[in-house]
Design a protein around this motif. Structure first.
Motif, PDB file in Angstrom:
ATOM      1  N   ALA A  99     -27.409  17.540  23.914  1.00  0.00           N
ATOM      2  CA  ALA A  99     -26.234  16.613  24.017  1.00  0.00           C
ATOM      3  C   ALA A  99     -25.612  17.081  22.529  1.00  0.00           C
ATOM      4  O   ALA A  99     -26.096  17.287  21.593  1.00  0.00           O
ATOM      5  CB  ALA A  99     -26.442  15.338  24.122  1.00  0.00           C
ATOM      6  N   VAL A 100     -24.152  17.044  22.693  1.00  0.00           N
ATOM      7  CA  VAL A 100     -23.383  17.094  21.216  1.00  0.00           C
ATOM      8  C   VAL A 100     -22.946  15.694  21.034  1.00  0.00           C
ATOM      9  O   VAL A 100     -22.219  15.127  21.799  1.00  0.00           O
ATOM     10  CB  VAL A 100     -22.443  17.973  21.676  1.00  0.00           C
ATOM     11  CG1 VAL A 100     -21.214  17.878  20.218  1.00  0.00           C
ATOM     12  CG2 VAL A 100     -22.706  19.434  21.734  1.00  0.00           C
ATOM     13  N   CYS A 103     -20.653  16.483   7.781  1.00  0.00           N
ATOM     14  CA  CYS A 103     -21.082  16.921   8.996  1.00  0.00           C
ATOM     15  C   CYS A 103     -20.958  15.891  10.069  1.00  0.00           C
ATOM     16  O   CYS A 103     -22.005  15.173  10.280  1.00  0.00           O
ATOM     17  CB  CYS A 103     -21.969  17.922   9.081  1.00  0.00           C
ATOM     18  SG  CYS A 103     -21.978  19.314   7.814  1.00  0.00           S
ATOM     19  N   ALA A 104     -19.861  16.024  10.934  1.00  0.00           N
ATOM     20  CA  ALA A 104     -19.897  14.834  11.912  1.00  0.00           C
ATOM     21  C   ALA A 104     -20.407  15.045  13.476  1.00  0.00           C
ATOM     22  O   ALA A 104     -20.659  14.558  14.095  1.00  0.00           O
ATOM     23  CB  ALA A 104     -18.477  14.617  12.222  1.00  0.00           C
ATOM     24  N   LEU A 105     -20.468  16.532  13.500  1.00  0.00           N
ATOM     25  CA  LEU A 105     -20.970  17.199  14.973  1.00  0.00           C
ATOM     26  C   LEU A 105     -22.509  17.599  14.591  1.00  0.00           C
ATOM     27  O   LEU A 105     -22.751  18.411  13.737  1.00  0.00           O
ATOM     28  CB  LEU A 105     -20.065  18.174  15.292  1.00  0.00           C
ATOM     29  CG  LEU A 105     -20.585  18.624  16.628  1.00  0.00           C
ATOM     30  CD1 LEU A 105     -19.470  19.250  17.473  1.00  0.00           C
ATOM     31  CD2 LEU A 105     -21.342  20.035  16.487  1.00  0.00           C
ATOM     32  N   ARG A 107     -31.726  16.325  15.175  1.00  0.00           N
ATOM     33  CA  ARG A 107     -30.591  16.768  15.194  1.00  0.00           C
ATOM     34  C   ARG A 107     -30.131  17.836  14.391  1.00  0.00           C
ATOM     35  O   ARG A 107     -30.654  18.118  13.409  1.00  0.00           O
ATOM     36  CB  ARG A 107     -29.594  15.280  14.614  1.00  0.00           C
ATOM     37  CG  ARG A 107     -29.872  14.229  15.617  1.00  0.00           C
ATOM     38  CD  ARG A 107     -28.524  13.041  14.797  1.00  0.00           C
ATOM     39  NE  ARG A 107     -28.800  11.987  15.345  1.00  0.00           N
ATOM     40  CZ  ARG A 107     -27.937  10.901  15.168  1.00  0.00           C
ATOM     41  NH1 ARG A 107     -26.940  11.108  14.625  1.00  0.00           N
ATOM     42  NH2 ARG A 107     -28.169   9.600  15.664  1.00  0.00           N
ATOM     43  N   ILE A 108     -29.212  18.667  14.965  1.00  0.00           N
ATOM     44  CA  ILE A 108     -28.979  20.090  14.169  1.00  0.00           C
ATOM     45  C   ILE A 108     -27.582  20.102  13.786  1.00  0.00           C
ATOM     46  O   ILE A 108     -26.673  19.851  14.907  1.00  0.00           O
ATOM     47  CB  ILE A 108     -29.616  21.208  15.163  1.00  0.00           C
ATOM     48  CG1 ILE A 108     -30.991  21.045  15.443  1.00  0.00           C
ATOM     49  CG2 ILE A 108     -29.227  22.450  14.611  1.00  0.00           C
ATOM     50  CD1 ILE A 108     -31.397  22.112  16.474  1.00  0.00           C
ATOM     51  N   SER A 156     -18.594  22.642  20.244  1.00  0.00           N
ATOM     52  CA  SER A 156     -17.969  21.372  20.855  1.00  0.00           C
ATOM     53  C   SER A 156     -17.347  21.885  22.063  1.00  0.00           C
ATOM     54  O   SER A 156     -16.672  21.075  22.863  1.00  0.00           O
ATOM     55  CB  SER A 156     -16.809  20.844  19.953  1.00  0.00           C
ATOM     56  OG  SER A 156     -15.499  22.042  19.611  1.00  0.00           O
ATOM     57  N   ASN A 157     -17.224  23.199  22.390  1.00  0.00           N
ATOM     58  CA  ASN A 157     -16.652  24.027  23.580  1.00  0.00           C
ATOM     59  C   ASN A 157     -17.778  24.329  24.607  1.00  0.00           C
ATOM     60  O   ASN A 157     -17.334  24.674  25.655  1.00  0.00           O
ATOM     61  CB  ASN A 157     -15.975  25.097  23.237  1.00  0.00           C
ATOM     62  CG  ASN A 157     -14.979  25.639  24.312  1.00  0.00           C
ATOM     63  OD1 ASN A 157     -14.154  25.205  24.874  1.00  0.00           O
ATOM     64  ND2 ASN A 157     -15.411  26.948  24.865  1.00  0.00           N
ATOM     65  N   MET A 158     -18.876  24.013  24.168  1.00  0.00           N
ATOM     66  CA  MET A 158     -19.962  24.651  25.121  1.00  0.00           C
ATOM     67  C   MET A 158     -20.131  23.475  26.356  1.00  0.00           C
ATOM     68  O   MET A 158     -20.607  23.910  27.330  1.00  0.00           O
ATOM     69  CB  MET A 158     -21.216  24.603  24.318  1.00  0.00           C
ATOM     70  CG  MET A 158     -21.002  25.851  23.358  1.00  0.00           C
ATOM     71  SD  MET A 158     -20.661  27.543  23.960  1.00  0.00           S
ATOM     72  CE  MET A 158     -22.349  28.195  24.103  1.00  0.00           C
TER      73      MET A 158
END
Length: 352
Positions: A10-11, A243-245, A315-316, A325-327
């Motif tokens: 999951a993102v 880094c937020a994502l 978490r990576i 974020s487009n995946m």
């Protein structure tokens, strides 16, 4: 072993960090009298676009007509610049329809693009503003010389239902003086020919804190800054804490003490290396490397025993947040370690 009730991979997007990133750079732009036009290609979320507007952004940058359509449909209505050569009657027709719903401008770097836009806007009530895209050293799209920029500016001005609006560039990193000289030469030529250069649009996240060093620019386009990523940490643009994502993955196998397998492969982490070793930074594990990806698996290795067990979540921080974020169709919005909501990635995967 703390496990979030989230199916992986999951993102995750920490809104606390993303919103702080947005506020911090907006404050920087305000201090330097630079208009900020965020690029929505990174987050693709109308909710974050609305937050950017609320903090003082003048509008948005989009790379596709479909991205702009998704932003408008999601309520993020503002001034939109599409920084891509729009080709083909179908796309131009959608662009024409969009122009009646939002303040819109586009770019061009050839007569063919200009002719297509002019034909598609033949019945438009207002001329379409067009910026000339300039190659100032990054060697992607754009005219190669200031003289070519001046010629195309005149061509736009002479085309029915188009108007010349200015210049746009994606500059090479660390070459502000070179870019300013190029653009200044183009401005002199264009204004010497009787046209006004209203907008000088520059951008790029790697040089975001040096944007004021090129005062010729009137606006700055930037996308990755909202999330940041490992590549920007490596450049010194931000810290890990900015880094937020992150990609949440589950350890599905630990075949040896020095090797673990996670359920996040190239379909979520992407294969972008950007000159880095490995495919992301595993948060809390400084001495491991995500060294291999297949479509559904990622391999983590270390020279020392890896303190991971089957079923554990990690978490990576990806190398390149924009692609990640487009995946997936949805991201999980967080506030720290608390789940806020699941959000559809509205501008993902649309047709051109």
């Amino acid at each position: 072993m703390n496990v979030l009730p989230i199916d992986t991979p999951a993102v995750l997007v920490d809104l606390n960090i993303a919103e702080k990133n947005i506020r911090d750079f907006q404050r920087y732009c305000d201090q330097h009298n630079l208009r900020l036009r965020p690029h929505i290609k990174t987050h693709k979320l109308p909710a974050l676009a609305q937050y950017q507007l609320a903090q003082g952004a003048i509008g948005f940058t989009c790379q596709k007509v479909s991205e702009a359509e998704a932003m408008v449909a999601g309520g993020a209505v503002g001034d939109i610049l599409i920084t891509y050569n729009i080709m083909g009657a179908e796309k131009v027709a959608r662009l024409r329809a969009l122009s009646e719903r939002v303040t819109l401008s586009v770019v061009a770097d050839s007569q063919a693009v200009i002719d297509g836009l002019s034909a598609g806007f033949a019945d438009a009530p207002q001329p379409l503003p067009v910026l000339i895209e300039c190659n100032t050293g990054a060697d992607r799209c754009g005219v190669s010389t200031p003289e070519q920029a001046a010629d195309l500016a005149a061509a736009v001005a002479a085309s029915p239902r188009l108007c010349f609006a200015g210049l746009m560039t994606y500059p090479p990193v660390g070459r502000a003086d070179q870019v300013a000289e190029w653009l200044s030469s183009a401005i002199d030529l264009i204004e010497g020919g009787g046209l006004k250069v209203g907008i000088i649009s520059s951008g790029g996240s790697p040089d975001m804190w040096q944007a004021h060093q090129m005062p010729v620019a009137t606006e700055y386009r930037i996308g990755t800054y909202a999330y940041n990523d490992r590549s920007l940490v490596a450049r010194g643009t931000c810290d890990i804490s900015d880094c937020a994502l992150t990609v949440l993955a589950t350890v599905v196998s630990v075949p040896t003490p020095n090797r673990a397998i996670i359920d996040a492969g190239s379909k979520v982490l992407t294969s972008d290396l950007l000159g880095l070793e490995g495919y992301g930074h595993v948060v809390g594990y400084e001495d491991v490397v995500v060294d291999q990806l297949s479509e559904e698996h990622g391999r983590i290795i270390s020279t020392a025993p890896i303190d991971l067990e089957v079923g554990q979540q990690v978490r990576i921080i990806p190398n390149h947040a924009c692609v990640v974020s487009n995946m997936l169709d949805h991201v999980i919005l967080m506030r720290g370690d608390v789940i806020d909501r699941k959000e559809r990635v509205a501008a993902r995967g649309q047709v051109w």
